[in-house]
Each structure stands twice: as structure tokens, then as C-alpha cells.
Write an enzyme that holds these catalytic residues in place. Sequence first.
Site, PDB file in Angstrom:
ATOM      1  CG  ASP A  31      38.570  25.214  48.035  1.00 59.60           C
ATOM      2  OD1 ASP A  31      39.113  26.336  48.071  1.00 59.60           O
ATOM      3  OD2 ASP A  31      39.052  24.245  47.417  1.00 59.60           O
ATOM      4  CE  LYS A  32      38.257  32.378  44.146  1.00 56.27           C
ATOM      5  NZ  LYS A  32      39.634  32.435  43.586  1.00 56.27           N
ATOM      6  CG  HIS A  33      37.963  26.419  41.140  1.00 60.44           C
ATOM      7  ND1 HIS A  33      39.183  25.789  41.178  1.00 60.44           N
ATOM      8  CD2 HIS A  33      37.680  26.618  39.818  1.00 60.44           C
ATOM      9  CE1 HIS A  33      39.624  25.611  39.949  1.00 60.44           C
ATOM     10  NE2 HIS A  33      38.732  26.112  39.104  1.00 60.44           N
ATOM     11  CB  SER A  34      38.870  31.793  40.158  1.00 57.05           C
ATOM     12  OG  SER A  34      38.792  32.626  39.021  1.00 57.05           O
ATOM     13  CB  THR A  66      46.230  29.701  42.492  1.00 53.13           C
ATOM     14  OG1 THR A  66      45.077  30.494  42.185  1.00 53.13           O
ATOM     15  CG2 THR A  66      46.568  29.869  43.963  1.00 53.13           C
ATOM     16  NE  ARG A 118      39.790  21.866  30.283  1.00 53.81           N
ATOM     17  CZ  ARG A 118      39.561  22.512  31.430  1.00 53.81           C
ATOM     18  NH1 ARG A 118      39.897  21.967  32.577  1.00 53.81           N
ATOM     19  NH2 ARG A 118      39.000  23.707  31.416  1.00 53.81           N
ATOM     20  CB  SER A 134      38.417  20.357  35.443  1.00 44.97           C
ATOM     21  OG  SER A 134      39.664  20.731  35.986  1.00 44.97           O
ATOM     22  CE  LYS A 140      41.104  21.566  40.147  1.00 45.72           C
ATOM     23  NZ  LYS A 140      40.899  21.294  38.714  1.00 45.72           N
ATOM     24  CE  LYS A 141      38.082  23.481  44.271  1.00 41.95           C
ATOM     25  NZ  LYS A 141      39.347  23.884  44.931  1.00 41.95           N
TER      26      LYS A 141
END
Length: 487
Positions: free
Chosen positions: A116-119, A156, A204, A219, A223-224
Amino acid sequence: MAAPVTSGHLTPNPLAPGDLSWGGLQGPPDTPPEPKQLPELIRLKRDGDRLSEGDIRGFVRAVVDGSAQGVQIGAMLMAIRLRGMDLEETVALTQALAKSGEQLEWPEAWRQQLVDKHSTGGVGDKVSLVLAPALAACGCKVPMISGRGLGHTGGTLDKLESIPGFTVIQSPEQMQSLLEQVGCCIVGQSKKLVPADGILYEARDVTATVDSLPLITASILSKKVVESLSTLLVDVKFGAAALFPSQAEARELAGALVGVGAGLGLQVAAALTAMDNPLGRSVGHTLEVEEALLCMDGAGPPDLRDLVTRLGGTLLWLSEQAEDAAEGAARVATTLDDGSARDRFERMLATQGVDPWLARALCSGTPAQRRQLLPRAREQEELLAPADGTVELIRALPLARVLHELGAGRSRAGEPLRPAVGAELLVGVGQKLRRGTPWLRVHLDAPALSGPQRRALQGALVLSDRAPFAAPSPFAELILPPTDTQQ
């Protein structure tokens, strides 16, 4: 004690992967015999004291069961933002958030494929819309739990929900079915998946605590952790329109993510990418969906394609599905050029609630046809270049703030958005521009831009007298996870 993770920096010693010398991570040992009341927990953190693992579990439990009032949640978030958390507190918060819901479990045969990728959030950042299906086309399984807009940055989930029918809430069973049929899914937190983080994430956004390092770290990683991944890559933005203005500050967050991930048994890498200019040429929910599809046509802005292929290539390499990052990037690029990423995107849309006819029309249509299928703003207004010059910079932050005012962002949690509000950049960085040439097209539901809005947008365009030049890649640096010998 480990170095404190504060709101803006890690002091006094930056967190390095080798700092995680406490092995399997059982958490802080000083759990109190009796749970403290929320006012006492808030007071402790307000005064700069350390919260135990039990304290943090108690706070998260109160957030989920509803016994924590909104003002108490906001007070604790602000105390953490101002006083920070050390490494062990951050790990405990991450674990508590992750354990507030179900843990996702996948077939053992998928283990190495799960990535997975997160920004951390940017302006015009639609990478996830392209990268998830591209990785699926490369044979990965991508169970992406994503978020909504925070501050001036777009989310997203909000972008995908601008497609009529798209459903972001999926049960664990539905997620497994999506991974089996499509190879990827992009979903939001539900009451089953990391519910505590969903509550804190919204809070937040409206309590000026978006930029807290420990809250960001917990955070993202909570989730990951529940996704049971092989590898996670976090795109940490830096620059005038990012949470952290400097590359050095972004590197500190990257170090926290990589280090806490290692302690939790999750292989995490971090890419530092620039966010002074918007990414791509489109900003706003439906406009970004259109640009993501253009990228999956093998076209679109070069900076978007560059970031998608580099991030995807790194993930394929770290998950041992490519010999190196360059080979992985070439494989991702192939999925964009041969239509296989777009095919996966179409299948994901249809499986997540979009009418199959609409999913097909969006993915097979021309850009003009796609625009007819998605929500459109009532008005368009173009701004003209005030002088001759070369485009040195298009400041992303004032652009995002004006679009936020026009309805593209939230001022309160749960507030509805105007998905068609956005802007198209008609020029790129490094391009020569003549006075009076249109450089920005704003899509708005209001009758017209106000004077202050128009001035703010014109101030976003920075011109110079130098010769035209090739815009640099936003990709600046890669922070790799520790090797076995470093842990």
C-alpha cells in the site's frame, strides 16, 4: 526513554531505525492499576507528562464508546499537538487505534503481494487513484484504507465519491472479494475498521491539530497495521503547501514512520516529495478524477506519471516483486501505456458501486466525454497572465485556499463538498507565458470570483525573466526501512 516526537520536530535526537532497540515491542510497562478519568489524562498531557500504554488505551476506548465528549477529544488532541509524544507513546497510540476495530486477514498466499501507499496530503495529489490499479495490474494486492480532505488538502475518498455511485464503506468480506476480483480497493474507515482513527481524523481537521507528528504517525500506521501488509510506502510531502514546509521536517516524520513501523513489524519506507506547486494540472475532486484517467491513458502531466511510476517501482522492489526500483517503475509505466491499470480502475469502480455502464464509459471515453459524465460546475472563469515571463512557480497553497472557500474543502467535520469546484492550470512550470494569455481556469458554483479571491489566485503565479526550463521531478529523497542487521 526514546526521543520525544513533538508536533514539529523530534528532539533532542532524531528518531533513527536503530533507536528501536526494544525488540518485539510489548509496549510501555508502567500500566496503572486503575484507569484514569479523561480530565486527568488531558491534564497529564497538557502539563507535558508521559501517558502510559493503559492511559492511551483508556482514551481511545472512550473515543470509540462515545463517553469522551467532543471538547475532551479536542483538548487531548491539542495537548498532544503542543506537548508531543515520545516513541513509545506513539507506538502505543498506533496500536490502540489499530485495535479499536477488526484486523483484516488475508490468504497466506497473498502475504508478499500485499502492499500500500499513503500520502500525507497535497494539492492536486491524485496519485492513489492511479497507483492502486497500476499495482494491481502488476500482480499486487492493494487494500487501501484512505482518508478524506484535511485542511487545505484534498482527500482520496472525496475524489472517488465525486463519481456517482462509488461506495467507500466496504466490509472486510467485501474487501477480500475486491482483492480477489480486482486486486485493489480504496475504502474508508468504518465502525469495523479503525473506528477510533476515523473519529480523531475528523476532529483534527477542525481543531488545528493536523500537523502533529505523533498524531500523523499513529493515524497513518494504524490504518496500515490492520491491513496486514508486506510493505508500505508513505509519500511525505514538504513545501509551502504541505504539512511540513522544509525537507528536514518531512525527513523527521519519515523517520518516525519508518521507525515506528519497524517496531510494529511493518516494513515502511518513505518518499519525500515536493509540494510547492500543485501536482499535475488539475485541482478539485472531479477534475482530478479526469486527470487520473488521463494518466491511465498513458498521457497526462509528466510530474504525475513520474511520481506514480517511481512510487510504484519502489513498492515492487521492496516487496521483492522486482529486481530493483527501476525495473519496478518500468513495469508500472507499462500498465499505464497498455491500458491494464485503467482496466483495473474500471473493475474497481463497478465492484464498489458505480453503475457498470458508467464505469465503462468513464474508462473508455475521451476527456470531453468523461466531463459530461461527472458533476460539472455552473461557471468557469479564466485568469490572464499579468506580464510576460517564464513560469517559475505556481503557488499551490493560495490556490487551494481559494478553492476551499468556494466549496472544495471542509470547515467542519462532515460538511458537504462541492465536487465540481476546482481549477485547471493552463500552463506548466518552466513554460514561457505572454501577457494576456489565460493561465488558470477556475470551475465554480458561485456567479463569479470575488476581488480578494481573484487577487489571491493571481498572486499564486510567479514569473521570472529566465529562459524556459524543464520542471524538476517532485521526487526528492527515499528513506528505506532498516535492514535485519540494523534492527
